[in-house]
Design a protein around this motif. Sequence first.
Motif, PDB file in Angstrom:
ATOM      1  N   PHE A 229       9.134  -8.407  -0.101  1.00 27.67           N
ATOM      2  CA  PHE A 229      10.202  -7.576   0.434  1.00 27.67           C
ATOM      3  C   PHE A 229      10.206  -6.167  -0.173  1.00 27.67           C
ATOM      4  N   TRP A 233      10.593  -2.775   1.744  1.00 23.36           N
ATOM      5  CA  TRP A 233      11.770  -1.935   1.489  1.00 23.36           C
ATOM      6  C   TRP A 233      11.353  -0.501   1.149  1.00 23.36           C
ATOM      7  N   GLY A 236      10.247   1.451   4.109  1.00 23.58           N
ATOM      8  CA  GLY A 236      11.345   1.939   4.933  1.00 23.58           C
ATOM      9  C   GLY A 236      11.964   3.233   4.455  1.00 23.58           C
ATOM     10  N   LYS A 269      21.278  -0.367   6.623  1.00 25.85           N
ATOM     11  CA  LYS A 269      20.242  -1.037   5.834  1.00 25.85           C
ATOM     12  C   LYS A 269      19.436  -2.010   6.705  1.00 25.85           C
ATOM     13  N   CYS A 270      20.119  -2.687   7.621  1.00 24.27           N
ATOM     14  CA  CYS A 270      19.416  -3.601   8.524  1.00 24.27           C
ATOM     15  C   CYS A 270      18.478  -2.840   9.454  1.00 24.27           C
ATOM     16  N   ARG A 272      17.141   0.082   8.888  1.00 28.90           N
ATOM     17  CA  ARG A 272      16.027   0.586   8.089  1.00 28.90           C
ATOM     18  C   ARG A 272      14.994  -0.516   7.837  1.00 28.90           C
ATOM     19  N   LEU A 273      15.472  -1.732   7.522  1.00 28.80           N
ATOM     20  CA  LEU A 273      14.559  -2.861   7.342  1.00 28.80           C
ATOM     21  C   LEU A 273      13.788  -3.131   8.631  1.00 28.80           C
ATOM     22  N   SER A 274      14.486  -3.092   9.750  1.00 32.20           N
ATOM     23  CA  SER A 274      13.853  -3.348  11.038  1.00 32.20           C
ATOM     24  C   SER A 274      12.770  -2.312  11.338  1.00 32.20           C
ATOM     25  N   LEU A 297      17.454 -11.404   0.999  1.00 32.96           N
ATOM     26  CA  LEU A 297      18.184 -10.351   1.717  1.00 32.96           C
ATOM     27  C   LEU A 297      19.680 -10.432   1.436  1.00 32.96           C
ATOM     28  N   TYR A 301      19.577  -7.501  -1.524  1.00 32.58           N
ATOM     29  CA  TYR A 301      19.670  -6.308  -0.676  1.00 32.58           C
ATOM     30  C   TYR A 301      21.010  -6.190   0.049  1.00 32.58           C
ATOM     31  N   GLY A 305      19.473 -10.458   7.683  1.00 35.08           N
ATOM     32  CA  GLY A 305      18.334  -9.846   8.354  1.00 35.08           C
ATOM     33  C   GLY A 305      18.130 -10.243   9.801  1.00 35.08           C
ATOM     34  N   ALA A 308      18.059  -7.415  12.296  1.00 34.20           N
ATOM     35  CA  ALA A 308      16.842  -6.619  12.126  1.00 34.20           C
ATOM     36  C   ALA A 308      15.688  -7.264  12.882  1.00 34.20           C
TER      37      ALA A 308
END
Length: 502
Positions: A229, A233, A236, A269-270, A272-274, A297, A301, A305, A308
């Motif tokens: 992860f 991360w 991103g 944040k989701c 950005r992760l996606s 997650l 974080y 998720g 995402a």
Amino acid sequence: METVASNPVEQGVVSHLFEKLIQPAKPQYVAKVGLVGIGLEEHFDWASIKKNYKVAQTNLQKALPGDFFQLSISKGPLQTKEEMLDWLQSVEKEGIDALVIYQGSYIAGDLAATLARWLKQHAIPVLSWSHDEATGGRLVNNRLCGQNFLLNILSSSNVKYSWLFEHPESDRLSERVMPFAKAAYAKASMNQRMIGMIGGFRVPGFYDCELNEIALLERYGLIVDRVDFETIWKHGQKFKEEDIDEIREALLFHPLCKFNNVTPEQINKCIRLSLAVADFSRQQNYIGIGLKNWPELFDHYGIAGDGAGALIQDIGIPVADESDMGALLTMVVMNQVTLMEGIPTLVDLSLIDNGNDRIGFWHCGGAPTKLINEETGFEVRNHSILENYSIESSMGMLLEFLQKTGPVTIAKYQYPDGARVFNFEGEILSSEMAFRGSYAEVKPEVYEAKDVLSAVLNNGCDHHWIIGRGHFLKELETLNHWLDVSQIDIPKNLDHLYGHSL
């Protein structure tokens, strides 16, 4: 803010914004299919054999979508073993993924033997194609008997084959030939391709979510790439906050969005992760992703998720929740065998309505937005399963909605090696949202809901299932034939409340 596309659900509600920010998709795979005619001039009407082969070439070319298939065609019908071997060696140099043998007439035995030997050494899908002929006079081609003879030689040499008996000018030719073509495409397009495990491993305790990677490579040709992860991360960080804000606003102010209780920080944040997973996957040319939704997650974080994963799927990359590799395998297979039209999504079997003959399929909220039922819209929510423990500490983002109605195919290649599959067809019908999340009620075709449940529980099947759009069981069955995958039977008239292991 950019105007939403005129048909947003077909595209995904924010996929147009994703495509502006991430790596473009690499060109899709094009399968090379060889077409060779066979016959025998000495005993049969050579003029009609050549004419019929030309008709077969033209109509097969029309039947196969040019975006996915390229034909390599013998100039004319071949009748000697020397001609056949020369042609096979020439297409072997070009690279060939499948072979169609058009039966122009009866043939010489050594020609059939040469084909059998070459196919024994080159394990590619092969289709024997024959059809009817004129009656009332001399038997000028005898092509059905010729097909019978050829397949006897192939069978005696332990060569697998598919066969088709359909006239080249039939309106049904495309319908009849495409299951073989799609299966051949899927087999070839998966070979030596990578799937990613984002988060590195499966979630805790989900033992039926792990697959033997060597078995996966040997049978399907798929290579697993495990990524932690923190790498994702950090990847991103390249995306600007204002671009993420634009996506968040487009999501929340979309006309189908009916509710939101997730904080802007968690949504961002989701997203950005996606974006990170989508961009990384495009760079690595993954054809599918297993996403370890929890516990990292949640714990490290501060997000859920699932949403995402939904947005990643909207750009055409299948995502299996909870790093279920059998589910991911099934999603990739469905995606490839439907030529990217299946829109596969992961669910649990969570409800049986025996009175109405329906199965309720549910998951937390990670289905692609392409599947939103437009009549009811979608909600952006905190994680409902975390809310079972504490509403206050639950986090987001999840996308909750009823799925579109329509025909579906449901399948799961089974732990631990993908050597067995459970599959059936059905239809998603209109329903209420039995449970918050992503939900669909399916009425099975052929079987009753109780029979499906009995077969699932008696066989101890994996707990995740994949729903794909459309009826394509014939394509899956053809692919399973070529991959030596056995299909789990669904006996009829079983008692869904009681059973035994098989």
